[in-house]
Design a protein around this motif. Sequence first.
Motif, PDB file in Angstrom:
ATOM      1  N   THR A 101      51.022  46.156  27.270  1.00  0.00           N
ATOM      2  CA  THR A 101      49.805  45.485  26.810  1.00  0.00           C
ATOM      3  C   THR A 101      48.672  45.747  27.792  1.00  0.00           C
ATOM      4  O   THR A 101      48.893  45.984  28.973  1.00  0.00           O
ATOM      5  CB  THR A 101      49.996  43.960  26.667  1.00  0.00           C
ATOM      6  OG1 THR A 101      50.337  43.412  27.937  1.00  0.00           O
ATOM      7  CG2 THR A 101      51.076  43.633  25.653  1.00  0.00           C
ATOM      8  N   PHE A 102      47.462  45.692  27.274  1.00  0.00           N
ATOM      9  CA  PHE A 102      46.241  45.853  28.072  1.00  0.00           C
ATOM     10  C   PHE A 102      45.223  44.897  27.509  1.00  0.00           C
ATOM     11  O   PHE A 102      44.986  44.867  26.296  1.00  0.00           O
ATOM     12  CB  PHE A 102      45.749  47.301  27.960  1.00  0.00           C
ATOM     13  CG  PHE A 102      44.390  47.542  28.589  1.00  0.00           C
ATOM     14  CD1 PHE A 102      44.242  47.555  29.958  1.00  0.00           C
ATOM     15  CD2 PHE A 102      43.288  47.765  27.796  1.00  0.00           C
ATOM     16  CE1 PHE A 102      42.997  47.796  30.535  1.00  0.00           C
ATOM     17  CE2 PHE A 102      42.037  48.009  28.349  1.00  0.00           C
ATOM     18  CZ  PHE A 102      41.908  48.012  29.739  1.00  0.00           C
ATOM     19  N   SER A 103      44.622  44.062  28.374  1.00  0.00           N
ATOM     20  CA  SER A 103      43.639  43.090  27.920  1.00  0.00           C
ATOM     21  C   SER A 103      42.415  43.136  28.824  1.00  0.00           C
ATOM     22  O   SER A 103      42.537  43.321  30.040  1.00  0.00           O
ATOM     23  CB  SER A 103      44.203  41.664  27.959  1.00  0.00           C
ATOM     24  OG  SER A 103      45.290  41.538  27.108  1.00  0.00           O
ATOM     25  N   GLY A 104      41.253  42.942  28.230  1.00  0.00           N
ATOM     26  CA  GLY A 104      40.028  42.877  28.994  1.00  0.00           C
ATOM     27  C   GLY A 104      38.995  42.065  28.252  1.00  0.00           C
ATOM     28  O   GLY A 104      38.941  42.094  27.031  1.00  0.00           O
ATOM     29  N   PHE A 105      38.182  41.303  29.014  1.00  0.00           N
ATOM     30  CA  PHE A 105      37.140  40.508  28.380  1.00  0.00           C
ATOM     31  C   PHE A 105      36.068  40.162  29.396  1.00  0.00           C
ATOM     32  O   PHE A 105      36.304  40.154  30.615  1.00  0.00           O
ATOM     33  CB  PHE A 105      37.707  39.251  27.717  1.00  0.00           C
ATOM     34  CG  PHE A 105      38.465  38.351  28.667  1.00  0.00           C
ATOM     35  CD1 PHE A 105      37.820  37.337  29.362  1.00  0.00           C
ATOM     36  CD2 PHE A 105      39.826  38.522  28.834  1.00  0.00           C
ATOM     37  CE1 PHE A 105      38.523  36.521  30.224  1.00  0.00           C
ATOM     38  CE2 PHE A 105      40.548  37.697  29.685  1.00  0.00           C
ATOM     39  CZ  PHE A 105      39.889  36.696  30.386  1.00  0.00           C
ATOM     40  N   LEU A 106      34.874  39.876  28.887  1.00  0.00           N
ATOM     41  CA  LEU A 106      33.743  39.470  29.707  1.00  0.00           C
ATOM     42  C   LEU A 106      33.949  38.016  30.134  1.00  0.00           C
ATOM     43  O   LEU A 106      34.152  37.136  29.300  1.00  0.00           O
ATOM     44  CB  LEU A 106      32.443  39.603  28.911  1.00  0.00           C
ATOM     45  CG  LEU A 106      31.162  39.143  29.590  1.00  0.00           C
ATOM     46  CD1 LEU A 106      30.840  39.996  30.813  1.00  0.00           C
ATOM     47  CD2 LEU A 106      30.013  39.191  28.598  1.00  0.00           C
ATOM     48  N   VAL A 107      33.910  37.765  31.440  1.00  0.00           N
ATOM     49  CA  VAL A 107      34.043  36.410  31.970  1.00  0.00           C
ATOM     50  C   VAL A 107      32.670  35.785  32.166  1.00  0.00           C
ATOM     51  O   VAL A 107      32.438  34.629  31.808  1.00  0.00           O
ATOM     52  CB  VAL A 107      34.798  36.422  33.323  1.00  0.00           C
ATOM     53  CG1 VAL A 107      34.832  35.032  33.956  1.00  0.00           C
ATOM     54  CG2 VAL A 107      36.198  36.970  33.157  1.00  0.00           C
ATOM     55  N   PHE A 108      31.744  36.574  32.746  1.00  0.00           N
ATOM     56  CA  PHE A 108      30.427  36.039  33.077  1.00  0.00           C
ATOM     57  C   PHE A 108      29.390  37.146  32.983  1.00  0.00           C
ATOM     58  O   PHE A 108      29.443  38.120  33.736  1.00  0.00           O
ATOM     59  CB  PHE A 108      30.447  35.460  34.503  1.00  0.00           C
ATOM     60  CG  PHE A 108      29.207  34.709  34.868  1.00  0.00           C
ATOM     61  CD1 PHE A 108      29.003  33.405  34.437  1.00  0.00           C
ATOM     62  CD2 PHE A 108      28.236  35.311  35.649  1.00  0.00           C
ATOM     63  CE1 PHE A 108      27.861  32.715  34.780  1.00  0.00           C
ATOM     64  CE2 PHE A 108      27.080  34.639  35.996  1.00  0.00           C
ATOM     65  CZ  PHE A 108      26.886  33.330  35.562  1.00  0.00           C
ATOM     66  N   PRO A 109      28.442  37.034  32.055  1.00  0.00           N
ATOM     67  CA  PRO A 109      27.382  38.049  31.947  1.00  0.00           C
ATOM     68  C   PRO A 109      26.393  37.911  33.104  1.00  0.00           C
ATOM     69  O   PRO A 109      26.118  36.800  33.578  1.00  0.00           O
ATOM     70  CB  PRO A 109      26.728  37.745  30.612  1.00  0.00           C
ATOM     71  CG  PRO A 109      27.066  36.328  30.311  1.00  0.00           C
ATOM     72  CD  PRO A 109      28.340  36.002  31.024  1.00  0.00           C
TER      73      PRO A 109
END
Length: 110
Positions: A101-109
């Motif tokens: 699995t590979f996950s990524g997301f924006l935490v803080f712009p």
Amino acid sequence: MKWGLVLVNIGNHFDLASSIFVAPRKGIYSFSFHVVKVYNRQTIQVSLMQNGYPVISAFAGDQDVTREAASNGVLLLMEREDKVHLKLERGNLMGGWKYSTFSGFLVFPL
């Protein structure tokens, strides 16, 4: 690397054909990955690459097991259009990436 299934890709910033995530904006992003080697006595090393450079790696190298997992995660400061992908640096994943699995997301712009 070829992923078989994308569960969530809001904004389509992960390109399945190239297996590369492209940051849509500057910010702090969270990335994590989990890879499994199956029936393989080789040591594997998987690195998370940012703009072509390794940032973090995970290793699995036990010779006496049929399955072994390696995981890692990181927060990264990314500029707009920065690219992130996984790279198999060492070894061979029997069965390909289907157990990973590979996950990524924006935490803080920013």
